[in-house]
Motif scaffolding. Structure first.
Motif, PDB file in Angstrom:
ATOM      1  N   PHE A  55       3.523   0.954 -51.888  1.00  0.00           N
ATOM      2  CA  PHE A  55       5.395   0.554 -51.934  1.00  0.00           C
ATOM      3  C   PHE A  55       5.344  -0.653 -52.510  1.00  0.00           C
ATOM      4  O   PHE A  55       6.556  -0.060 -53.245  1.00  0.00           O
ATOM      5  N   LEU A  59       5.447   8.850 -49.247  1.00  0.00           N
ATOM      6  CA  LEU A  59       6.480   7.630 -49.436  1.00  0.00           C
ATOM      7  C   LEU A  59       6.155   6.817 -50.623  1.00  0.00           C
ATOM      8  O   LEU A  59       6.810   6.349 -51.275  1.00  0.00           O
ATOM      9  N   TYR A  74       6.425   1.134 -42.300  1.00  0.00           N
ATOM     10  CA  TYR A  74       7.005   1.229 -43.240  1.00  0.00           C
ATOM     11  C   TYR A  74       8.496   0.302 -43.095  1.00  0.00           C
ATOM     12  O   TYR A  74       9.747   0.098 -44.006  1.00  0.00           O
ATOM     13  N   GLN A  95      11.064   1.255 -46.559  1.00  0.00           N
ATOM     14  CA  GLN A  95      10.366   2.167 -46.970  1.00  0.00           C
ATOM     15  C   GLN A  95      12.214   3.421 -46.214  1.00  0.00           C
ATOM     16  O   GLN A  95      11.780   4.382 -46.489  1.00  0.00           O
ATOM     17  N   ASN A 134      14.340   7.789 -44.460  1.00  0.00           N
ATOM     18  CA  ASN A 134      13.722   7.584 -46.217  1.00  0.00           C
ATOM     19  C   ASN A 134      14.371   7.150 -46.523  1.00  0.00           C
ATOM     20  O   ASN A 134      16.034   7.078 -47.098  1.00  0.00           O
TER      21      ASN A 134
END
Lengths: 313, 424, 285
Positions: A66, B86, B106, B111, B313
């Motif tokens: 990420f 993602l 996440y 995220q 999200n």
């Protein structure tokens, strides 16, 4: 006549190359050569090679999929040296390869030789040999686990009948889980490589066998003098593919034992998957992949070199 | 040489380009949307998980200008796909959090959108299992819409046949005794007293919940009692042995619904499945639930459970609508919608309980109703960035213990040392 | 033309007794090999909670023939079949085409960098997909290709496997043939089309078969790249029977049995090409 027996079929590499001394000719040859390769190579380079190189570059970084990758140099590799689980996975993968490669090759070659004849219904038998490869992996894992069941499975029942008192627990034990997996994988893959061998056997001209027969060679001698050398390119292909695919094994393990019991059947691909996707450490997972790649590369280059030497003989 | 250096350079450039992909639109929506909106929600096995469609139908009815488009992902590999999506900056609006470990990953990596406001006001603050979603700074990035916990299922017919009273408040010793008494037959017709499924939580999570032990701590001696019970059950033949259960992929649902086991410790999600199967006629099991067995001397009913949640999200296209959906799903209307399909909502009120037990096929005895209200529900596995590594280690050792490949004390010691050495 | 492979009298003068033994061995071996498939069929005819009984019941108690009818309603199997057929055919065709084309360059032409490049090709097969799947996905996402068939086609049509396989077979074709053709004025492309391709039919058949099977049974690729349900393939459909907490193995096996049939047909039809040997001493022809 007898040189047909002793000499291997014409080797492409050994043949004298066309007169390429002329520079323009050489340039043209290079261009044409590249034009053949380009369509496939372009797609390959963009779609596979680029991500692979990226993954290798990531092995020197920290990345969680990420945020921005952070450069960490050799830290991932140092970690690899200390990581018990990865070392276990490496050991298991090598163990698996050592079992899977020779056994599958022998089984596939045997099947191909057996089924390379025109007897009635040979198509059915070939299909039967190929079936394991197309059967659902889940079914394969379940049935083989059943066959290997320590109490009710036919394998152990057979062992009891022939007098073995302490039959192994197979996939429920750490010592015998990997052998069980290897047996299953040989059973599954032998049909696949049989197909390659069958096609390879077709490339050997009948005349060679006839000439050998005329020279008085028996079946075994014909096999050694005509079949084996004629199969060399295919054998090389099979060996490389088997090696590579053994080191990458994933689906069968996951469905059959999921690396267990404990870490008895944990393999490198699984470890890479766990570390990368489950735990989110792509940099470290890439480092492991790089090591796996180098290992297989060394083995492949060794096989290449060995093969070239034999061909030049 | 040159080629290699070139390759390395190419690699670094490509790697540096990666995060640029992950930066999607990511714009914050300050104004509410007007006009019809299509909201995308990630779900798993849409056709077999009725709660999603129930929620979507109810929400779309109450909000005619919002259409929901489910993104159906196979349950078996849900985390893999969501992580991949993602990572590439996918813009699916609502992401369903299948388990708390993935959520933690996440959320801590930025995220998900901050929805603390929903968690601290109104119904949001009352949700069971909400604590699991608290991140640093008291922020919440997801809200649970369902909260399952573990109970003891039992087969009334088998108990009647063995002339045993239905389980009420059992201790582990009583549970083990009952299991032995209820085991009968052999071979094809064998009926087990109980079925302990192969998940490590069956032993480890209940042990942690009832002894107060910390599964992230590095010292696992508190597991010992529970393992001794589990191994004794296996040795006595009162439950299916672990090795067989794992290698034959034994399903707990089949075991219970075909009457192969008299008792089954399992999560409340199984209730929806029993109800559906009874309706479809594939089983006729006469069942009830009791609280999980407790340690001797405890006066409270402690069990463990897991919440399932919705999150927004970071790159969502319609963040406002997404938040609206989450508010709905976790609120009274959402709870009512999923209760109707037999799923246990996170919003636990008396009305929900009455409605739940009013469903066709539910046991109506008081014991079952009491089992539905445990005193303490511990989180199945504490949340931290070390959770998935420790989970792997604990699972590996669990398998070794239950297949008798390693002695219990050695394995517990190994768990501790591995966690201390390998997880940093 | 020269003979096709004549049966090798490996057993010598055993005659019909020998043949019976061979057949017996083959049938026993085939039965053993087909055991898991027998289990698949047995499971596909059971109710889900009857699939895993201990010990296993080979003959189902009541045959659930309706499984084979129900499955078409439970999942859009017809759509999945169509998608899988489309993908497998296109990818196989492209793999065989580009693979055999590139293989000619690697096998018959000499130019700088040829062997290193080939090594690079082979070496990438060694990298497990799990390692580079995310960078690859990110790239496809940026190209806007995710959730399309094109993504899978592009990813799998340009593989190293096809190149490797065909190159090995081309090596068995004597250089003299190509030389003679060059002398006759045939271009390299002509040599490829008129000489190499026809002579390597068994290899082409093998490559086509193996690529087709691999694509047909591929799970991870379609799983990651195909999100919309109407694009799913059979493997995804089968895996959809695995729920969050348990799985409907009976249905999954029903689907697996159905999924194996097309491949079986293709194999039985195509395996003739493995025995229709074309002798490479085409110098006679």
């Amino acid at each position: 006549m007898s040189d047909l027996l002793t000499a291997a079929p014409p080797r492409a590499e050994a043949a004298p190359s066309p007169p390429s001394a002329h520079p323009r000719r050489r340039w043209r040859t290079t261009l044409v050569g590249w034009s053949f390769i380009l369509p496939n190579f372009l797609g390959f380079a963009v779609l596979t090679l680029a991500p692979v190189i990226t993954a290798f570059a990531l092995s020197f970084m920290d990345w969680d999929a990420f945020s921005t990758p952070e450069w960490t140099g050799l830290k991932n590799f140092q970690r690899l040296l200390r990581d018990e689980s990865t070392k276990v996975a490496l050991k298991n993968t090598v163990y698996y390869a050592l079992g899977h490669v020779p056994l599958t090759m022998l089984a596939a070659l045997g099947l191909a030789l057996l089924l390379n004849r025109r007897i009635g219904g040979v198509g059915f038998f070939r299909a039967a040999a190929f079936f394991p490869y197309i059967t659902s992996m889940v079914a394969v894992a379940i049935v083989w686990n059943m066959l290997f069941h320590p109490e009710f499975g036919p394998v152990n029942q057979l062992l009891h009948v022939i007098g073995v008192t302490d039959a192994p627990g197979w996939t429920t034990t750490t010592a015998w889980a990997m052998p069980a997996v290897i047996v299953t994988s040989v059973w599954r893959d032998m049909g696949y490589y049989m197909v390659l061998y069958l096609a390879g056997l077709q490339a050997i001209p009948q005349e060679y066998y006839e000439a050998a027969k005329v020279d008085g060679a028996n079946a075994w001698q014909r096999f050694r003098a005509v079949t084996l050398p004629g199969l060399r390119p295919v054998t090389f292909l099979v060996l490389i593919l088997l090696t590579v695919q053994s080191f990458k094994v994933f689906d069968l393990i996951v469905v059959m034992t999921d690396g267990g019991p404990g870490r008895a059947t944990l393999v490198l691909s699984q470890q890479i998957y766990r570390i990368g996707i489950v735990e989110g450490e792509f940099g470290y997972a890439s480092a492991i992949s790089l090591v796996l790649f180098l290992l297989v590369l060394i083995l492949t280059v060794a096989q290449f070199w060995f093969n070239n030497r034999r061909e030049r003989r | 040489m040159i080629r290699r250096r070139m390759l390395a350079a190419v690699g670094v450039v490509l790697a540096a380009a990666l995060p640029l992909a992950a930066c999607g639109s990511g714009g914050d929506e300050t104004s509410a949307e007007s006009g019809p909106v299509t909201l995308t929600v990630s779900v798993w096995n849409l056709k077999d998980t009725p709660e999603f469609q129930a929620l979507f139908d109810a929400f779309q009815k109450a909000n005619p200008d919002i259409t929901i488009k489910p993104v159906d992902i196979l349950a078996a590999d849900y985390p893999t796909k969501v992580t991949t999506m993602l990572a590439a900056g996918d813009s699916t609006d609502v992401i369903t959090m299948k388990n708390v470990t993935d959520y933690a990953r996440y959320a801590s990596r930025g995220q998900l959108k901050d929805i603390t406001s929903l968690a601290t006001t109104g119904d949001g603050a009352k949700l069971a299992g909400l604590d699991a979603f608290k991140q640093e700074g008291g922020k919440y990035y997801a809200l649970p819409y369902r909260q399952d916990f573990w109970v003891l299922y039992y087969n009334k017919k088998l108990f009647d046949a063995a002339k045993q009273p239905y389980p009420g408040n059992l201790t582990w010793d009583q549970y083990a005794d009952l299991a032995k008494k209820l085991t009968s037959g052999s071979g094809q017709s064998k009926v087990y007293g109980t079925y302990q499924h192969t998940w490590r939580s069956v032993v480890q999570a209940i042990s942690a919940a009832q002894t107060g032990g910390d599964q992230l701590g590095g010292d696992y001696s508190f597991f010992a009692d529970q393992y001794k019970t589990a191994l004794a059950l296996q040795d006595a033949g009162a439950t299916l042995d672990f090795g067989t259960a794992v290698t034959q992929k034994t399903g707990y649902a089949s075991m219970f619904e075909t009457g192969k086991t008299a008792m089954l410790p399992m999560g409340t999600w199984f209730i929806a499945k029993i109800l559906a199967d009874k309706k479809a006629g594939s089983t006729d099991v006469d069942w009830g639930i009791a609280p999980m067995p407790q340690r001797t001397g405890s006066d409270k009913v402690t069990t463990f459970g897991s919440p399932t949640a919705f999150a927004v999200n970071k790159n969502a296209k319609h963040a406002a609508a997404a938040q609206k959906f989450i508010e709905f799903a976790t609120g009274a209307q959402g709870a009512a919608a999923i209760t109707a399909v037999g799923v246990v909502p996170a919003l636990r009120t008396d009305e929900m309980r009455t409605a739940y037990f009013g469903l066709t096929g539910m046991p109506t005895d008081d014991g079952s109703k009491k089992a539905f209200a445990p005193d303490i529900v511990n989180l199945e596995m504490p949340v931290s960035d070390k959770t998935s590594k420790i989970d792997t280690i604990l699972n590996e050792e669990h398998q070794l213990i239950m297949t008798k490949q390693k002695a219990l004390d050695a394995a517990i010691a190994e768990m501790g040392s591995r966690v201390k050495n390998e997880v940093n | 033309m020269t003979t096709t492979t004549a049966p090798r009298p490996a057993r010598g003068p055993l005659g019909s007794a020998g043949r019976i033994i061979v057949y017996a061995v083959l049938i026993a071996a085939a039965a053993a090999i087909l055991l898991p498939f027998a289990w698949m069929i047995s499971a596909s005819l059971k109710r889900n909670n009857e699939v895993f009984t201990i010990p296993v019941q080979w003959i189902p108690k009541d045959f659930q023939w309706r499984n084979f009818a129900d499955i078409w309603d439970q999942i859009p199997l017809a759509t999945y079949l169509r998608n899988t057929l489309f993908l497998s055919t296109v990818i196989t065709f492209l793999q065989v085409l580009t693979g055999s084309f590139a293989a000619y360059g690697f096998a018959k032409m000499r130019f700088r960098g040829r062997d290193t490049l080939f090594l690079a090709y082979i070496a990438t097969i060694a990298v497990p997909w799990q390692a580079y799947m995310i960078p690859q996905y990110i790239m496809m996402q940026k190209a806007g290709l995710t959730d399309t068939f094109l993504s899978l086609i592009l990813l799998q049509a340009f593989g190293a496997f096809g190149v490797f396989l065909m190159r090995q077979y081309y090596l068995t074709i004597p250089d003299e043939l190509c030389e003679a053709a060059r002398v006759d004025g045939l271009s390299e492309y002509g040599i490829w089309a008129r000489i190499m391709l026809p002579l390597s039919k068994p290899a082409l058949a093998s490559l086509a078969l193996l690529t087709f099977v691999n694509t047909w049974n591929d799970y991870m690729g379609p799983f990651i790249y195909l999100t919309s349900n109407d694009l799913w393939t059979i493997q995804l459909g089968l895996r959809s029977f695995v729920g969050q907490f348990d799985a409907d193995y009976a249905m999954m096996m029903t689907g697996s049995v159905l999924s194996v049939l097309p491949i079986l047909v293709i194999f039985l039809l195509g395996q003739r090409y493995f025995i229709q040997g074309i002798a490479t001493s085409g110098m006679k022809g």
